[in-house]
Design a protein around this motif. Structure first.
Motif, mmCIF file in Angstrom:
data_model
loop_
_atom_site.group_PDB
_atom_site.id
_atom_site.type_symbol
_atom_site.label_atom_id
_atom_site.label_comp_id
_atom_site.label_asym_id
_atom_site.label_seq_id
_atom_site.Cartn_x
_atom_site.Cartn_y
_atom_site.Cartn_z
ATOM 1 N N THR A 1 -2.851 5.101 -14.624
ATOM 2 C CA THR A 1 -3.677 4.913 -14.648
ATOM 3 C C THR A 1 -3.120 6.898 -12.838
ATOM 4 O O THR A 1 -4.447 7.201 -12.534
ATOM 5 C CB THR A 1 -3.079 3.745 -12.696
ATOM 6 N N GLU B 1 1.070 -1.317 0.027
ATOM 7 C CA GLU B 1 0.229 0.285 -0.067
ATOM 8 C C GLU B 1 0.853 1.223 0.175
ATOM 9 O O GLU B 1 1.917 1.669 0.956
ATOM 10 C CB GLU B 1 -0.753 -0.258 0.963
ATOM 11 N N GLU C 1 -10.603 9.594 -2.396
ATOM 12 C CA GLU C 1 -11.427 10.062 -1.100
ATOM 13 C C GLU C 1 -10.339 11.171 -0.424
ATOM 14 O O GLU C 1 -11.155 11.832 0.507
ATOM 15 C CB GLU C 1 -10.757 8.802 -0.259
ATOM 16 N N LEU D 1 -4.468 0.886 -8.768
ATOM 17 C CA LEU D 1 -6.165 1.029 -8.470
ATOM 18 C C LEU D 1 -6.379 1.244 -6.839
ATOM 19 O O LEU D 1 -7.512 2.867 -7.201
ATOM 20 C CB LEU D 1 -6.759 0.412 -9.021
ATOM 21 N N HIS D 2 -5.481 1.023 -5.663
ATOM 22 C CA HIS D 2 -5.871 1.684 -4.731
ATOM 23 C C HIS D 2 -5.977 2.603 -4.836
ATOM 24 O O HIS D 2 -5.847 3.367 -3.477
ATOM 25 C CB HIS D 2 -5.508 0.132 -4.065
ATOM 26 N N LEU D 3 -4.561 3.185 -5.013
ATOM 27 C CA LEU D 3 -4.467 4.793 -4.673
ATOM 28 C C LEU D 3 -5.087 5.052 -5.042
ATOM 29 O O LEU D 3 -5.025 6.268 -4.605
ATOM 30 C CB LEU D 3 -2.530 4.680 -5.974
ATOM 31 N N ARG D 4 -5.373 5.070 -6.606
ATOM 32 C CA ARG D 4 -6.386 5.611 -7.014
ATOM 33 C C ARG D 4 -7.238 6.266 -6.090
ATOM 34 O O ARG D 4 -7.984 7.354 -5.930
ATOM 35 C CB ARG D 4 -6.575 5.613 -8.540
ATOM 36 N N ARG D 5 -7.736 5.255 -6.144
ATOM 37 C CA ARG D 5 -8.757 5.531 -5.075
ATOM 38 C C ARG D 5 -8.902 5.942 -3.509
ATOM 39 O O ARG D 5 -9.977 6.831 -3.116
ATOM 40 C CB ARG D 5 -9.462 3.865 -4.324
ATOM 41 N N ALA D 6 -7.879 5.486 -3.033
ATOM 42 C CA ALA D 6 -7.638 6.510 -1.401
ATOM 43 C C ALA D 6 -7.071 8.116 -1.754
ATOM 44 O O ALA D 6 -7.410 8.944 -1.345
ATOM 45 C CB ALA D 6 -6.192 5.339 -1.000
ATOM 46 N N ASP E 1 -1.110 -3.805 -10.282
ATOM 47 C CA ASP E 1 -2.128 -3.084 -11.244
ATOM 48 C C ASP E 1 -3.133 -2.624 -10.146
ATOM 49 O O ASP E 1 -3.319 -1.211 -9.968
ATOM 50 C CB ASP E 1 -3.069 -3.374 -12.466
ATOM 51 N N GLU E 2 -3.044 -4.208 -8.870
ATOM 52 C CA GLU E 2 -3.937 -3.583 -7.943
ATOM 53 C C GLU E 2 -3.927 -2.511 -7.121
ATOM 54 O O GLU E 2 -4.914 -1.641 -6.372
ATOM 55 C CB GLU E 2 -4.185 -4.893 -7.217
ATOM 56 N N ASP E 3 -2.740 -2.521 -6.519
ATOM 57 C CA ASP E 3 -2.141 -0.793 -5.809
ATOM 58 C C ASP E 3 -2.085 -0.479 -6.440
ATOM 59 O O ASP E 3 -2.466 0.826 -5.734
ATOM 60 C CB ASP E 3 -1.007 -1.549 -5.541
#
Ligand SMILES: Nc1ncnc2c1ncn2[C@@H]1O[C@H](COP(=O)(O)OP(=O)(O)OP(=O)(O)O)[C@@H](O)[C@H]1O
Ligand SMILES: [Mg+2]
Lengths: 120, 133
Positions: free
Chosen positions: A61, A2, A34, A26-31, A22-24
């Motif tokens: 991304t 993360e 927010e 996308l998580h960064l984008r969301r976080a 890639d998942e990380d």
């Protein structure tokens, strides 16, 4: 892996610390989105110094992150793209159109300050 | 070949593993930091295409021995749906998934040799080589 996001006044600083999946990303984008909403941030710095590869997915991304945050009226600066990574991006044909970049954290912050002054 | 490094590609985490293996092999072969990054980037694009379009497959990395040069060969193999028109797929900006469409043409620019064979309904094999210079 993360990506830690640090709040510094009206700015957010996300420092990538290792290779990201890639998942990380996308998580960064969301976080980030927010937090920008939560803290009413004016600017975001994404430090990619430790990123080993900027392929088409990572580039897309980061571009999305910038555009989404812009819709909230905040600026994003990508800092620390390594010379080898920049070279590979150009060869691949990737561009960061419409995305602000700076050499390092200090210059990234200076960029955000300038933007804040010119819009107030 | 005993030196083959085989990375099964089934999820986006395997993409990171494959490019790290490629990075290690390329550095051990004597490639510069710039070329190591080019090789890792090519692996990343090929492995992501496997995950995106075929669901699963493999990346095989091997030392390439030429007459008077050494290099790294990357083989990307899957038994997915294949590519209907390879000519289209090799064009900048062509994507069936809303991507940038830069993966395959970009990889071709990153390496010295590029070979692609894709049979609709059977799968796709891409073999690329980068030589030390
Ligand atoms: N292993 C594969 N199996 C089936 N189809 C593939 C495979 N690799 C690529 N393709 C097809 O070729 C097209 C072009 O691939 P390419 O990697 O150049 O672009 P993309 O994946 O669409 O976008 P980008 O890589 O820029 O994010 C894809 O949209 C897909 O239709
Ligand atoms: Mg692709």
């Amino acid at each position: 892996m993360e990506v830690p996001i640090l709040k510094q006044g009206r700015y957010l600083i996300a420092t990538i610390q290792a290779a990201l999946s890639d998942e990380d990303l996308l998580h960064l984008r969301r976080a980030l989105l927010e937090r920008v909403i939560q803290f009413r941030s004016r600017g975001v710095i994404v430090d990619v110094t430790a990123l080993d590869v900027m392929d088409s997915f990572a580039t897309r991304t980061l571009r999305d992150i910038t555009y989404m945050i812009r819709l909230r009226g905040a600026d994003t600066v990508i800092v620390g793209i390594q010379p080898e990574v920049a070279f590979a991006m150009v060869q691949l044909g990737l561009t960061l159109e419409g995305v602000a970049t700076a050499l390092d954290l200090e210059e990234g912050l200076a960029h955000l300050e300038r933007r804040a002054r010119s819009s107030s | 070949m005993p030196d083959d490094i085989r990375v099964l590609i089934r999820s986006n985490l395997d993409i990171v593993t494959a490019r790290q293996e490629g990075r290690t092999l390329a550095a051990r072969t004597g490639f510069s930091a710039t070329d190591v990054t080019l090789i890792a980037t090519a692996i990343s694009e090929l492995a992501r295409n496997i995950v995106s379009y075929a669901g699963q497959g493999e990346i095989v990395l091997r030392l390439a021995e030429g007459t008077n040069s050494r290099g790294v060969m990357i083989v990307s193999r899957d038994s997915g749906p294949g590519i209907r028109s390879v000519d289209d797929a090799m064009r900048d900006g062509y994507s069936t998934s809303g991507g940038l469409g830069l993966g395959l043409p970009g990889v071709r620019r990153l390496v010295d040799e590029f070979f692609i064979e894709s049979v609709p309904g059977r799968g796709t094999t891409i073999r690329v080589t980068k030589w030390l210079r």
